[in-house]
Design a protein around this motif. Sequence first.
Motif, PDB file in Angstrom:
ATOM      1  N   HIS A  27       0.802  -1.223   0.000  1.00 10.25           N
ATOM      2  CA  HIS A  27       0.000   0.000   0.000  1.00 10.25           C
ATOM      3  C   HIS A  27       0.839   1.280   0.000  1.00 10.25           C
ATOM      4  N   LEU A  28       2.161   1.159   0.066  1.00 10.65           N
ATOM      5  CA  LEU A  28       3.005   2.357   0.089  1.00 10.65           C
ATOM      6  C   LEU A  28       2.796   3.279  -1.118  1.00 10.65           C
ATOM      7  N   PRO A  29       2.663   2.750  -2.347  1.00  7.71           N
ATOM      8  CA  PRO A  29       2.432   3.668  -3.474  1.00  7.71           C
ATOM      9  C   PRO A  29       1.163   4.511  -3.330  1.00  7.71           C
ATOM     10  N   ILE A  30       0.134   3.958  -2.714  1.00 10.31           N
ATOM     11  CA  ILE A  30      -1.110   4.702  -2.507  1.00 10.31           C
ATOM     12  C   ILE A  30      -0.867   5.861  -1.548  1.00 10.31           C
ATOM     13  N   ILE A  31      -0.185   5.586  -0.464  1.00 14.92           N
ATOM     14  CA  ILE A  31       0.060   6.623   0.546  1.00 14.92           C
ATOM     15  C   ILE A  31       0.975   7.711  -0.008  1.00 14.92           C
ATOM     16  N   ASP A  51      10.117  15.856  -0.972  1.00 17.58           N
ATOM     17  CA  ASP A  51      10.581  15.561   0.390  1.00 17.58           C
ATOM     18  C   ASP A  51       9.463  14.947   1.226  1.00 17.58           C
ATOM     19  N   LEU A  52       8.278  15.533   1.150  1.00 18.54           N
ATOM     20  CA  LEU A  52       7.148  15.032   1.932  1.00 18.54           C
ATOM     21  C   LEU A  52       6.779  13.618   1.501  1.00 18.54           C
ATOM     22  N   ARG A  53       6.764  13.389   0.225  1.00 18.33           N
ATOM     23  CA  ARG A  53       6.427  12.067  -0.306  1.00 18.33           C
ATOM     24  C   ARG A  53       7.381  11.001   0.241  1.00 18.33           C
ATOM     25  N   LEU A  54       8.669  11.292   0.214  1.00 17.50           N
ATOM     26  CA  LEU A  54       9.663  10.337   0.724  1.00 17.50           C
ATOM     27  C   LEU A  54       9.583  10.187   2.248  1.00 17.50           C
ATOM     28  N   ALA A  55       9.331  11.289   2.941  1.00 14.30           N
ATOM     29  CA  ALA A  55       9.231  11.229   4.403  1.00 14.30           C
ATOM     30  C   ALA A  55       8.029  10.384   4.828  1.00 14.30           C
ATOM     31  N   VAL A  56       6.891  10.570   4.159  1.00 15.24           N
ATOM     32  CA  VAL A  56       5.701   9.781   4.470  1.00 15.24           C
ATOM     33  C   VAL A  56       5.964   8.308   4.156  1.00 15.24           C
ATOM     34  N   ASP A  57       6.637   8.041   3.054  1.00 15.49           N
ATOM     35  CA  ASP A  57       6.997   6.667   2.701  1.00 15.49           C
ATOM     36  C   ASP A  57       7.843   6.028   3.799  1.00 15.49           C
ATOM     37  N   GLU A  58       8.836   6.749   4.276  1.00 15.04           N
ATOM     38  CA  GLU A  58       9.712   6.214   5.324  1.00 15.04           C
ATOM     39  C   GLU A  58       8.947   6.009   6.631  1.00 15.04           C
ATOM     40  N   ALA A  59       8.088   6.962   6.988  1.00 15.53           N
ATOM     41  CA  ALA A  59       7.285   6.824   8.210  1.00 15.53           C
ATOM     42  C   ALA A  59       6.388   5.590   8.120  1.00 15.53           C
ATOM     43  N   CYS A  60       5.720   5.418   6.999  1.00 12.88           N
ATOM     44  CA  CYS A  60       4.816   4.274   6.836  1.00 12.88           C
ATOM     45  C   CYS A  60       5.585   2.957   6.790  1.00 12.88           C
ATOM     46  N   SER A  61       6.727   2.940   6.139  1.00 10.43           N
ATOM     47  CA  SER A  61       7.562   1.731   6.121  1.00 10.43           C
ATOM     48  C   SER A  61       7.958   1.341   7.536  1.00 10.43           C
ATOM     49  N   PHE A  86       1.575  14.884   8.946  1.00  9.63           N
ATOM     50  CA  PHE A  86       1.198  13.498   8.723  1.00  9.63           C
ATOM     51  C   PHE A  86       1.327  12.771  10.049  1.00  9.63           C
ATOM     52  N   SER A  87       0.323  11.984  10.389  1.00  6.37           N
ATOM     53  CA  SER A  87       0.442  11.107  11.552  1.00  6.37           C
ATOM     54  C   SER A  87      -0.047   9.729  11.142  1.00  6.37           C
ATOM     55  N   GLY A  88       0.668   8.716  11.588  1.00  4.02           N
ATOM     56  CA  GLY A  88       0.313   7.348  11.280  1.00  4.02           C
ATOM     57  C   GLY A  88       0.460   6.479  12.511  1.00  4.02           C
ATOM     58  N   ALA A  89      -0.311   5.386  12.552  1.00  4.10           N
ATOM     59  CA  ALA A  89      -0.237   4.482  13.698  1.00  4.10           C
ATOM     60  C   ALA A  89      -0.644   3.077  13.279  1.00  4.10           C
ATOM     61  N   GLY A 128      -1.135  -5.776  22.848  1.00  5.82           N
ATOM     62  CA  GLY A 128      -0.306  -4.966  21.980  1.00  5.82           C
ATOM     63  C   GLY A 128      -0.329  -3.499  22.332  1.00  5.82           C
ATOM     64  N   ASN A 129       0.232  -2.727  21.440  1.00 11.29           N
ATOM     65  CA  ASN A 129       0.372  -1.287  21.616  1.00 11.29           C
ATOM     66  C   ASN A 129       0.099  -0.601  20.294  1.00 11.29           C
ATOM     67  N   TRP A 130      -0.146   0.694  20.370  1.00 10.58           N
ATOM     68  CA  TRP A 130      -0.204   1.528  19.173  1.00 10.58           C
ATOM     69  C   TRP A 130       1.167   2.177  19.031  1.00 10.58           C
ATOM     70  N   VAL A 131       1.789   2.012  17.882  1.00 13.84           N
ATOM     71  CA  VAL A 131       3.042   2.699  17.566  1.00 13.84           C
ATOM     72  C   VAL A 131       2.681   3.851  16.635  1.00 13.84           C
ATOM     73  N   HIS A 132       3.124   5.050  16.995  1.00 11.08           N
ATOM     74  CA  HIS A 132       2.797   6.267  16.244  1.00 11.08           C
ATOM     75  C   HIS A 132       4.054   6.882  15.651  1.00 11.08           C
ATOM     76  N   VAL A 133       3.905   7.483  14.493  1.00 13.70           N
ATOM     77  CA  VAL A 133       4.926   8.351  13.908  1.00 13.70           C
ATOM     78  C   VAL A 133       4.196   9.585  13.404  1.00 13.70           C
ATOM     79  N   GLU A 134       4.734  10.750  13.734  1.00 18.35           N
ATOM     80  CA  GLU A 134       4.150  12.004  13.281  1.00 18.35           C
ATOM     81  C   GLU A 134       5.258  12.876  12.710  1.00 18.35           C
ATOM     82  N   LEU A 135       4.967  13.540  11.609  1.00 19.26           N
ATOM     83  CA  LEU A 135       5.956  14.432  11.003  1.00 19.26           C
ATOM     84  C   LEU A 135       5.257  15.644  10.435  1.00 19.26           C
ATOM     85  N   ALA A 136       6.025  16.689  10.197  1.00 14.59           N
ATOM     86  CA  ALA A 136       5.490  17.912   9.604  1.00 14.59           C
ATOM     87  C   ALA A 136       6.471  18.436   8.571  1.00 14.59           C
TER      88      ALA A 136
END
Length: 143
Positions: A27-31, A51-61, A86-89, A128-136
């Motif tokens: 699903h990375l290409p969609i994000i 830059d944002l596209r690559l950063a979101v890709d890295e966060a999601c990966s 962007f925030s993901g979990a 389990g836990n929720w793992v979060h990554v947030e970037l701006a």
Amino acid sequence: MTETEPPSHDVGAQDDIELRLGASLVHLPIIRSVAANIAIRADFDLDAIADLRLAVDEACSTLITRAVPGTTMVCRFTIDDDELRFSGAVTSADHEAPSTASFGWRVLTTLADSAESWVEPAKQDGQGNWVHVELAKRKPTLT
């Protein structure tokens, strides 16, 4: 294990966009595409969009590699006047946030203007836990 309670902050502005996808690398290409399209519509320049596209890709990966198989990844894009957040979990068995000393995290922090990650216990079933990554990423200022 499926998503039972999404990690969310208060309901965002009318322009916020939230995606829920299977926590899978396919699903990375969609994000990436969604991130780029949002940045284009928010009038970011081409370098900031890349830059944002690559950063979101890295966060999601980072999130996907920590996700419990078969679970959902929750991604939210929040648009402000001068930045895009962007925030993901994901649900994870990990008890620690992703390492800020990893190469991937260094790439992410180079591309984004700010980044953070954290872990919080799952409230619903205690599993389990929720793992979060947030970037701006801020819009570049004209000089």
